[in-house]
Enzyme design. Structure first.
Site, short mmCIF file in Angstrom:
data_model
loop_
_atom_site.label_atom_id
_atom_site.label_comp_id
_atom_site.label_asym_id
_atom_site.label_seq_id
_atom_site.Cartn_x
_atom_site.Cartn_y
_atom_site.Cartn_z
N GLU A 282 0.83 -1.20 0.00
CA GLU A 282 0.00 0.00 0.00
C GLU A 282 0.87 1.26 0.00
O GLU A 282 0.53 2.26 -0.63
CB GLU A 282 -0.96 -0.02 1.20
CG GLU A 282 -2.12 0.94 1.05
CD GLU A 282 -3.29 0.60 1.99
OE1 GLU A 282 -3.41 -0.57 2.38
OE2 GLU A 282 -4.06 1.52 2.30
N GLU A 285 2.14 1.61 -3.44
CA GLU A 285 1.04 2.07 -4.28
C GLU A 285 0.78 3.56 -4.08
O GLU A 285 0.60 4.31 -5.05
CB GLU A 285 -0.22 1.25 -3.93
CG GLU A 285 -1.42 1.55 -4.82
CD GLU A 285 -2.67 0.80 -4.37
OE1 GLU A 285 -2.74 0.38 -3.19
OE2 GLU A 285 -3.58 0.64 -5.20
N CYS A 302 -8.36 -1.98 3.91
CA CYS A 302 -8.24 -3.12 4.84
C CYS A 302 -9.57 -3.59 5.37
O CYS A 302 -9.70 -4.72 5.84
CB CYS A 302 -7.38 -2.75 6.05
SG CYS A 302 -5.75 -2.20 5.60
N SER A 322 -7.47 1.85 -2.48
CA SER A 322 -6.26 1.08 -2.72
C SER A 322 -6.65 -0.28 -3.28
O SER A 322 -7.67 -0.84 -2.90
CB SER A 322 -5.51 0.89 -1.40
OG SER A 322 -4.61 -0.19 -1.50
N LYS A 361 -15.57 -9.84 7.85
CA LYS A 361 -14.55 -10.76 7.33
C LYS A 361 -15.17 -12.08 6.91
O LYS A 361 -14.65 -12.78 6.06
CB LYS A 361 -13.47 -11.01 8.39
CG LYS A 361 -12.63 -9.78 8.72
CD LYS A 361 -11.60 -9.50 7.63
CE LYS A 361 -10.84 -8.20 7.93
NZ LYS A 361 -10.07 -7.73 6.76
N GLU A 364 -16.02 -11.39 3.51
CA GLU A 364 -14.83 -11.16 2.68
C GLU A 364 -14.21 -12.48 2.21
O GLU A 364 -13.75 -12.58 1.07
CB GLU A 364 -13.79 -10.33 3.44
CG GLU A 364 -12.66 -9.85 2.55
CD GLU A 364 -11.60 -9.07 3.32
OE1 GLU A 364 -11.19 -8.01 2.86
OE2 GLU A 364 -11.18 -9.53 4.40
N GLU A 369 -13.83 -12.79 -6.39
CA GLU A 369 -12.76 -12.14 -7.16
C GLU A 369 -11.40 -12.27 -6.47
O GLU A 369 -10.38 -11.91 -7.04
CB GLU A 369 -13.09 -10.67 -7.45
CG GLU A 369 -13.13 -9.73 -6.25
CD GLU A 369 -14.45 -9.78 -5.50
OE1 GLU A 369 -15.32 -10.59 -5.85
OE2 GLU A 369 -14.60 -9.00 -4.54
N CYS A 508 -10.76 -1.60 14.41
CA CYS A 508 -11.02 -3.04 14.61
C CYS A 508 -11.09 -3.42 16.08
O CYS A 508 -11.73 -4.42 16.44
CB CYS A 508 -9.93 -3.87 13.94
SG CYS A 508 -9.59 -3.37 12.25
#
Lengths: 585, 168
Positions: A282, A285, A302, A322, A361, A364, A369, A508
């Site tokens: 990141e 990037e 994230c 990102s 999560k 996720e 993909e 979190c």
């Protein structure tokens, strides 16, 4: 007496409180806890459940302490027979319309309704108890709603609308038919819910519970043909101890690792390791985008709740996210490629179990993909901190007596930059630590600590000059705050280069998968603040505090990935996003 | 129970949508715009289908779930249009104690849809009425304006059948 203070009596005890306080707050100042049920500080202040009623001298009837303003000279009585009788009647009526299956209910250990009945000494219910059938909505990947246990406190509705600005649930119908649901009776999995789970964390009963994967994980552990790797997230180590009587926010990292080994996992790696990898990707990037002047500002990626929010509500800004996968997904991806190849284990024989403070999560891990080129999904099961705590308790492991153990090597070492990912501002600070060195060319005179991005405030703006580049940063937690920031940007009232967003207020550490705390406990203890402090203390104690200094991460790039954001990294560590509709999902 | 999903396909016209948007524009920015808009939208379409509520949601920046909550709270609003044959059963106190709930349940069973809703072919709609003021005839069922007093569960099927011809 100061001008802004008022004096009143609570059960004969004089207290001085700031003007504008409620009777409930004034009572706390007098050392009296008035019971509450629908009340959630700041989020849900309705006075609707009538559990917190008190007598006020000269007042007509009883007043709801959670919303009734304290006044100078007021005399309040919180424990008269009239008050007790009213509270008891209210609770009995609530219980008479609540499907009670307490011993088998997920919330039996921390149900607020049960606790209240015990505190108030309810030993029978004078009303005919409704014979209720479960009313289940199991359409979402992360939770189950059972309206037969719902007491209509509306705390879930309030956090969804006010804190998260998602608002996919509401009270529908009226009278006895009133119930909480999504528009037109759709299931939660069929609307633009972001799966943050804050509604579950707000629920006082078992009406909202997590979907659990414990049985599947135990089966994988018992299967000798499977190599089961467990990877806990940063915030788990400062939440897990709550369940076992440790002080709130204290790190139990060493005991957690020991417990995971005793549960039978073959390898215990650390998502912190992948967080360091995240910063490599990141940070690279971000520097690349700044230099090219493209796709700016950049948002962090994230948080899966935040990602889904963007996909539903700001699909035109997906390029600004990102492209980095979350640390969980990077971790799983690298276990099933780098680690698998290194150890000569077939990736399809590896089962990756993540331990997360998070409910999104669970969604996720199913995102198609993110499937790897070898056909595997990066992570097989995502357990919450609460599920892990149940597995530990269920196995009879006496957590407090465990020794401190270390993570397994190769994917287990980490830096202080990684562990702070669990607190709002942590990803930002970790990225700044590395970006500053990369942009400056070396680490001489480069700051390590970026104080302004820390803290539990919902929006934190800070400007830094790193390596000659001016970086306007914004650190946001809570999706309602994110929405505010995006609208300010769209209106031209604010401009940033790098924006960190975490869906849950405080980051979190305050995820919906962490051990539960009632609104009362949260009034008395800054749960998320203490957990964040626990993470920053760990950071302070680490020998290395910048992600690019992690020797195991250096080895990963030298032996396997090549360059950050390079070809191989692109396939394993980056992803794309899917525009989603708001209404007809 | 007014809360049922809309069961007939949306068939709003461009003229209706233009009217709706005019109404929204008129109330947008005023205090408490939702109720007056829902009232007028109910008049424009005869009911409040999801498509209409979604438009209001987008324009007012109020979540659809909340608007749905309001639209199911008030009996003035309906999620379904009225059928060609409008059946209503009085649930006022006198009718209720004389067994109106059983009559309503039988109507719902016969037509396969709930009070507040409409059959999926749009032909029959059911409503639960408040007191219609003819308590001497309790319990009362009204079909397209025809009043049936002293109703019993047994009579429901026959009465409904006699209207089927009108809509075949």
């Amino acid at each position: 007496m100061s001008e802004n203070m008022i004096n009143l009596k609570i059960d004969g005890v004089s207290v001085e409180v700031p003007a504008g306080s409620t009777v409930l707050q004034a009572a706390l100042a007098a050392g009296v806890r008035i019971p509450t049920l629908c009340y959630m500080k700041d989020a849900n202040e309705l006075g609707s459940c009538r559990i917190c009623v008190v007598e006020i001298k000269g007042g007509r009837g009883l007043a709801a302490a959670c919303v009734y303003p304290a006044a100078d000279g007021m005399e309040v009585f919180t424990n008269t027979e009239k008050v007790r009788a009213s509270r008891r009647q209210t609770l009995e009526l609530i219980l008479s319309n609540h499907r009670m299956e307490c011993p088998t209910c997920e919330r039996n250990g921390d149900c607020e309704l049960r606790r209240l009945a015990a505190d108030m000494g309810i030993d029978s219910i004078r009303y005919e108890v409704e014979d209720l059938e479960p009313q289940l909505d199991e359409s979402a990947p992360h939770l189950v709603r059972d309206n037969s246990k719902c007491i209509l406190c509306r705390r879930c509705v309030a956090v969804c609308r006010k804190n998260q600005q998602v608002g996919v649930i509401s009270a529908a119908d009226r009278g006895f038919a009133t119930h909480i649901e999504s528009a037109f009776g759709r299931g939660l999995g069929e609307v633009s819910c972001v799966y943050c789970g804050q509604c579950v964390a707000a629920c006082p009963t078992g009406a909202l519970t997590l979907k659990r994967s414990i049985d599947a994980v135990r089966a994988a552990i018992d299967d000798p043909s499977k190599h089961v790797v467990v990877v806990p997230a940063p915030a788990v180590r400062v939440g897990l101890g709550d369940r076992f009587g440790m002080p709130v926010g204290e790190s139990v990292q060493g005991k957690m690792v020991a417990a995971l080994r005793r549960l039978g996992f073959d390898k215990v790696f650390d998502v912190d390791w992948a967080a360091d990898v995240t910063i490599m990707e990141e940070g690279t990037e971000l520097v690349g985008r700044i230099k090219a002047g493209e796709k700016m500002p950049m948002f962090t990626s994230c948080c899966p709740g935040w990602i889904k929010y963007m996909e539903h509500y700001h699909a035109d800004m997906l390029d600004n996210l990102s492209s980095c996968r979350s640390p969980q997904q990077m971790m799983g991806g690298l276990v099933k490629t780098y680690y698998a190849e290194r150890e000569g284990i077939a990736p399809e024989d590896i089962v990756v179990v993540s331990i997360m403070p998070c409910t999104a999560k669970k969604f996720e891990v199913s995102r198609e993909e993110q499937r790897l080129e070898n056909g595997c999904m990066p992570v097989d099961y995502s357990l919450t901190t609460r599920e892990l705590s149940d597995m530990i308790a269920g196995a009879g492991i006496m957590f407090g007596l465990l020794p401190d153990e270390a993570f397994d090597p190769v994917l287990g070492d980490s830096t202080g930059a990684a562990v702070i990912f669990g607190a709002s501002g942590g990803v930002m600070e970790a990225a700044l630590r590395t970006a500053a060195v990369v942009l400056a060319g070396d680490d001489a005179d480069v700051p390590l600590v970026f104080e302004d991005v820390r803290g539990m405030e919902g929006v934190k703006e800070a400007e830094y000059e790193v390596g000659g580049v001016k970086l306007r940063t914004c650190t946001v937690s809570g999706l309602a705050n994110a929405e505010k920031v995006i609208r300010a940007m769209e209106a031209g009232e604010a401009a940033y280069d790098f924006i960190e967003v975490m869906a849950c207020p405080g980051g979190c550490v305050n995820g919906a998968g962490q051990p539960m705390h009632s609104p009362f406990e949260r009034m008395m203890t800054d749960v998320k603040g203490e957990r964040a402090a626990g993470l920053y203390a760990l950071d302070d104690s680490m020998p290395r505090r910048r992600s690019h200094e992690n020797p195991e991460v250096k080895a990963l790039y030298a032996e396997y990935l090549g360059e950050p954001c390079g070809h191989k990294a692109h396939h394993i560590l980056h992803t794309e996003y899917v525009p989603r509709d708001t209404y007809n999902v | 129970m007014p809360n049922c999903r809309t069961v007939v396909p949306f068939s709003g016209t461009p003229e209706q949508e233009q009217k709706l948007r005019e109404v929204i524009a008129r109330y947008k920015g005023t205090q408490g715009p939702l109720m007056p808009i829902l009232h007028e939208a109910q008049d424009i379409y005869g009911y409040l289908p999801e498509e209409v509520q979604a438009t209001i949601s987008e324009e007012l920046d109020i979540p659809l779930a909340e608007i749905y909550g309001v639209s199911t709270f008030y009996s003035r609003f309906s999620l379904n249009p009225k059928g060609e044959v409008k059946v209503s059963v009085c649930l006022g106190t006198a009718c209720y104690v004389k067994g109106a709930a059983d009559v309503l349940a039988e109507v719902e069973a016969q037509l396969g849809c709930k009070a507040g809703s409409v059959t999926s072919d749009g032909k029959f709609s059911i409503d639960a009425d408040r007191c219609v003021g003819a308590c001497g005839l309790a319990p009362i069922m009204i079909v397209n304006g025809d009043v049936y007093g002293h109703m019993t569960v047994d009579r429901v099927a026959g009465i409904l059948d006699s209207y089927r011809g009108e809509v075949e």
